[in-house]
Design a protein around this motif. Structure first.
Motif, PDB file in Angstrom:
ATOM      1  N   ILE A 334       0.846  -1.316   0.076  1.00  0.00           N
ATOM      2  CA  ILE A 334      -0.097  -0.056  -0.058  1.00  0.00           C
ATOM      3  C   ILE A 334       0.912   1.195  -0.001  1.00  0.00           C
ATOM      4  O   ILE A 334       0.564   2.020  -0.789  1.00  0.00           O
ATOM      5  N   ALA A 335       1.856   1.155   0.944  1.00  0.00           N
ATOM      6  CA  ALA A 335       2.672   2.429   0.990  1.00  0.00           C
ATOM      7  C   ALA A 335       3.614   2.664  -0.438  1.00  0.00           C
ATOM      8  O   ALA A 335       3.819   3.767  -0.737  1.00  0.00           O
ATOM      9  N   GLU A 336       3.908   1.592  -1.112  1.00  0.00           N
ATOM     10  CA  GLU A 336       4.803   1.462  -2.419  1.00  0.00           C
ATOM     11  C   GLU A 336       3.600   2.221  -3.316  1.00  0.00           C
ATOM     12  O   GLU A 336       4.156   3.010  -4.118  1.00  0.00           O
ATOM     13  N   HIS A 337       2.474   1.721  -3.333  1.00  0.00           N
ATOM     14  CA  HIS A 337       1.461   2.172  -4.465  1.00  0.00           C
ATOM     15  C   HIS A 337       1.274   3.797  -4.187  1.00  0.00           C
ATOM     16  O   HIS A 337       1.396   4.303  -5.095  1.00  0.00           O
ATOM     17  N   VAL A 338       1.139   4.309  -3.052  1.00  0.00           N
ATOM     18  CA  VAL A 338       0.705   5.665  -2.560  1.00  0.00           C
ATOM     19  C   VAL A 338       2.049   6.349  -3.225  1.00  0.00           C
ATOM     20  O   VAL A 338       1.830   7.402  -3.795  1.00  0.00           O
ATOM     21  N   VAL A 339       3.153   5.987  -2.766  1.00  0.00           N
ATOM     22  CA  VAL A 339       4.281   6.826  -3.276  1.00  0.00           C
ATOM     23  C   VAL A 339       4.562   6.876  -4.749  1.00  0.00           C
ATOM     24  O   VAL A 339       4.683   7.960  -5.276  1.00  0.00           O
ATOM     25  N   GLN A 340       4.261   5.793  -5.549  1.00  0.00           N
ATOM     26  CA  GLN A 340       4.141   5.805  -7.154  1.00  0.00           C
ATOM     27  C   GLN A 340       3.274   6.673  -7.416  1.00  0.00           C
ATOM     28  O   GLN A 340       3.479   7.334  -8.635  1.00  0.00           O
ATOM     29  N   LEU A 341       2.276   6.754  -7.219  1.00  0.00           N
ATOM     30  CA  LEU A 341       0.902   7.459  -7.300  1.00  0.00           C
ATOM     31  C   LEU A 341       1.156   8.877  -7.252  1.00  0.00           C
ATOM     32  O   LEU A 341       1.055   9.722  -7.705  1.00  0.00           O
ATOM     33  N   HIS A 342       1.937   9.183  -5.790  1.00  0.00           N
ATOM     34  CA  HIS A 342       2.265  10.616  -5.814  1.00  0.00           C
ATOM     35  C   HIS A 342       3.490  11.086  -6.472  1.00  0.00           C
ATOM     36  O   HIS A 342       3.261  12.278  -6.914  1.00  0.00           O
ATOM     37  N   ARG A 343       4.293  10.171  -6.837  1.00  0.00           N
ATOM     38  CA  ARG A 343       5.286  10.769  -7.703  1.00  0.00           C
ATOM     39  C   ARG A 343       4.790  11.201  -9.119  1.00  0.00           C
ATOM     40  O   ARG A 343       4.899  12.215  -9.798  1.00  0.00           O
ATOM     41  N   GLU A 344       3.683  10.439  -9.444  1.00  0.00           N
ATOM     42  CA  GLU A 344       3.228  10.664 -10.859  1.00  0.00           C
ATOM     43  C   GLU A 344       2.204  11.900 -10.800  1.00  0.00           C
ATOM     44  O   GLU A 344       2.328  12.896 -11.635  1.00  0.00           O
ATOM     45  N   ASP A 345       1.453  12.266  -9.584  1.00  0.00           N
ATOM     46  CA  ASP A 345       0.985  13.521  -9.383  1.00  0.00           C
ATOM     47  C   ASP A 345       0.719  13.781  -7.918  1.00  0.00           C
ATOM     48  O   ASP A 345      -0.020  13.142  -7.226  1.00  0.00           O
TER      49      ASP A 345
END
Length: 764
Positions: A334-345
């Motif tokens: 979950i944390a990894e997914h959130v960071v990756q989404l944040h990096r995109e936008d």
């Protein structure tokens, strides 16, 4: 009838044990009777060729009788299981409360008074001739004892209420009709009641809300209960919808009572989810819950039909994740997914924030009010890692996994960055986790929430315990040391990436205090003259050789210069260093050469810390007179580290190292410590002379006390030099040798100050 302290401490639980035994026999007897009825008259009735009245009346009677006997067995079994579990838990709680009152209270000279409503009051007994003055440590001990007893009583009261409720439902109130609600355990009964209350949602009255929180408070860490409770909500989507509605209900408006209940629910649901999603627990939620949470993370949830500003799943889930120690297999994807989404936008989740006129800025999914309103899931998940040390360690060290938009794994992709570097970039863009309007006073701190949560996650990863654990305990290994090495490389006065956000400095200070032994170990190479073999011998007691870390000497010094330049950071590192040095002297009382070498190196570190703070003061205060005044207040802190013997700490804020004379310089446990600007409020076994010195001088915080602190460098002057003289006496030094020892330590201290002064000149 209200549950009281005496109900638990004096009740004869032997009678309950007898009742459990009797019900066990009843269950056994009814089981045999039910089997006989089913295999006997019911089987014969089924095989008989009834005709006329017998076909309807007699056969129906036999069937009903067989069912009632089976229902009696079910009811008896339910009653037995509930009573048996209650007996086991009450025996444990009674033992705890008797120990608290008969042993702990007695040792502290405290009396315990029952004030009803399942609460007690603790107070110190008056003794003739006693002034009744108490130290802060004594007052804290009294309050801790009172809180502990009241928690035990509240737990026992909840068990009492749950058992009574379960027995009523098992019986049903109809003496002619057995078999109603049945439970396999007390947990089962409590989970069912919690589910009934949760089904009411925001319609719960305050009384019902308090009942739900009471049940969850004492059962959320029980995997059987927490798993059953989350399943009773329906599924991942229904669980998020329930929490989302309850969060909005608790944070809107000015109902402080309702907000307090929502805060309790947030913590309880977080702890329960951590328990229910740990695959190592015998009872746990299916793995598809984690997959579904990731899928829901980027979807908006309609918490209310036709409602606007529907939150994303990750925003609601984030409020729950802020509490609980989560297994890495659940929270890290979950944390990894959130960071990756944040990096995109960085702002993809901000579109769901409601535009609320007025000042209702707390409305959201983080009722705690700590670190944001709950609209930025990155802040929330970092707070979750801050309470999940093993998961945090893996998050910053494991190879990243790439996730698709829907949270599924992208097996054909890889990341060109890792999470430590990404989150610690100077230009990392944090989303404003606040409803404050841009340009308002409240919005100024909106982007501080994320960096603060990052500091908490790093603390957990480096120390091996939750960032706000009380008291914290160190669990260091090669991975935690590697993360600390990266922290030191990233955050120091010479870092090309720039300084840390202001809100992270307290976390950096606590991390530095937790690694004070390894910072000393690294400084031993000061000037390139350190001998590795001698260094290992000096630090053999401070940590296991496999986990001992030598940070680059210059970077370690630059890290300390950065952290100790700030007042609070200086206090944290100096507190830890004082204890480390004091216990080291005690550890080497029978080894003069190593004791001297250890003291010299420790004094050098103190010099580094003192001069770092002096540099920080010069930066903070432009007025020369004001700067000099502040400098005098800080000068000489290192000399107070020369305290006597082994040290055991038990205090209230900051972070240090728990040391003891038996184990030498054992960096085993991070513990709190309080430092005042001109002195130290340290709860420890100093010795009468030192304590008198602290009382007469340091605690007064006046110019005379400050001057006394500076004067302690003179041999025989006050108590601060006494431990050095004790060391000299223990090792058989002459007066001249003792004088030379003081001078050598002073020179080492000055060498540390000079190193920082040179750094300062280069940087300026």
């Amino acid at each position: 009838m209200t549950f009281t302290y005496l109900d638990l401490s004096e009740v004869d639980l032997g009678k309950l044990s007898t009742a459990v035994s009797d019900w066990k026999d009843t269950v056994s007897g009814l089981k045999s009777l039910a089997e006989n009825a089913r295999k006997g008259m019911q089987a014969k009735s089924d095989q008989a060729r009834w005709a006329g009245v017998n076909a309807t009346v007699t056969r129906g009677f036999v069937t009903k009788t067989t069912k009632e006997i089976a229902d009696l067995h079910t009811e008896a079994s339910s009653i037995h299981q509930v009573l048996a579990d209650a007996h086991t838990e009450l025996i444990s709680l009674q033992k705890q409360i008797r120990t608290a009152v008969e042993t702990d209270a007695a040792n502290l000279g405290i009396s315990v008074q029952d004030i009803g409503e399942a609460k007690v009051r603790c107070f110190f007994r008056h003794i003739r001739g006693d002034s009744d003055e108490r130290t802060q440590e004594q007052l804290d001990a009294k309050q801790e004892l009172e809180n502990r007893i009241n928690r035990i009583l509240a737990h026992a009261a909840e068990i009492d209420a749950s058992v009574a409720r379960a027995l009523r439902k098992s019986h049903g109130g109809d003496k002619h009709n057995a078999g109603h609600s049945s439970y396999e355990s007390l947990d089962d009964a409590q989970a069912q009641r919690a589910a009934e209350l949760a089904d009411l949602g925001p319609k719960m009255s305050d009384k019902q809300y308090m009942e739900l929180n009471s049940i969850m408070r004492f059962n959320s860490k029980d995997a059987d209960f927490s798993t059953d409770f989350y399943k009773s909500l329906g599924g991942p989507k229904e669980a998020l919808e329930f929490y989302g509605r309850m969060s909005l209900d608790g944070t809107i408006g000015d109902d402080k009572g309702r907000l307090a209940l929502a805060r309790q629910l947030q913590r309880n649901m977080g702890v329960a989810l951590a328990s229910a999603t740990d695959p190592d627990n015998k009872s746990h939620l299916p793995t598809n819950w984690a997959t579904e949470f990731r899928k829901l993370g980027t979807q908006q949830l309609q918490l209310y039909p036709g409602g606007s500003s529907a939150p994303y799943g990750y925003q609601v889930l984030g409020g729950i994740l802020r509490y609980g120690n989560y297994d890495a297999r659940f929270i890290n994807p979950i944390a990894e997914h959130v960071v990756q989404l944040h990096r995109e936008d960085p702002y993809r989740f901000m579109s769901s924030k409601p535009d609320i006129p007025g000042s209702d800025l707390d409305w959201g999914y983080n009722p705690s009010g700590k670190n944001g309103a709950g609209y930025d899931p990155l802040t929330s998940v970092l707070e979750g890692l801050g309470h999940s040390p093993d998961a945090a360690k893996k998050f910053f060290t494991d190879t990243p996994t790439v996730y698709n938009e829907d949270g599924t794994v992208n097996k054909n992709a890889s990341l060109d960055y890792d999470y430590f570097d990404e989150l610690n970039k100077t230009d990392f863009e944090w989303a404003p986790d606040s409803l404050a309007h841009a340009g308002s006073d409240e919005s100024k701190h909106a982007r501080e929430m994320g960096p603060n949560a990052l500091g908490h996650a790093l603390e957990a990863a480096v120390t091996g315990d939750a960032w706000d654990a009380d008291p914290p305990e160190l669990h260091r290994d090669e991975d935690t040391a590697e993360i600390m090495r990266r922290v030191i490389e990233r955050y120091n006065v010479a870092s090309e990436e720039g300084p840390p956000p202001e809100v992270m400095k307290d976390s950096l200070a606590k991390m530095g205090a937790s690694y004070i032994d390894d910072l000393n170990y690294s400084i031993m190479d000061f000037g390139g003259s350190g001998d590795a073999l001698d260094r290992d011998a000096l630090f053999k007691n401070s940590s296991d050789g496999s986990t001992r870390t030598s940070f680059d000497e210059q970077k370690a010094r630059n890290f300390m210069m950065l952290v100790a330049g700030d007042e609070d950071g200086y206090k944290s590192l100096t507190s830890a260093q004082q204890l480390f040095m004091a216990s080291g002297l005690a550890a080497f009382e029978n080894d003069e050469d190593r004791g001297i070498a250890f003291a010299q190196n420790a004094a050098k570190v103190h010099g580094i810390l003192d001069e770092s703070r002096s540099h920080g003061i010069r930066e903070e205060f432009k007025d020369p007179e004001e700067a000099q005044q502040m400098l005098q207040e800080q000068n000489g802190e290192w000399r107070k580290s020369l305290v006597s013997g082994g040290v055991t700490v038990a205090a209230t804020a900051g972070a240090a190292i728990l040391l003891g004379p038996a184990a030498g310089v054992v960096a085993a446990t991070a513990v709190p410590l309080v430092m005042e600007s001109a002195g130290s409020a340290i709860s420890t076994a100093y010795g009468n002379h030192t304590m008198e010195y602290l009382k007469d001088n340091e605690y007064t915080n006046d110019p005379q006390a400050l001057q006394a602190v500076q004067d302690v460098e003179k041999i025989g002057e006050r108590a601060a030099t006494q431990p050095v003289l004790n060391f000299a006496q223990t090792t058989g030094m002459s007066n001249k040798e003792a004088t030379d020892l003081i001078n050598e330590i002073e020179q080492s201290y000055l060498a540390g100050k000079t190193a920082i002064s040179n750094n300062e000149k280069v940087s300026s």
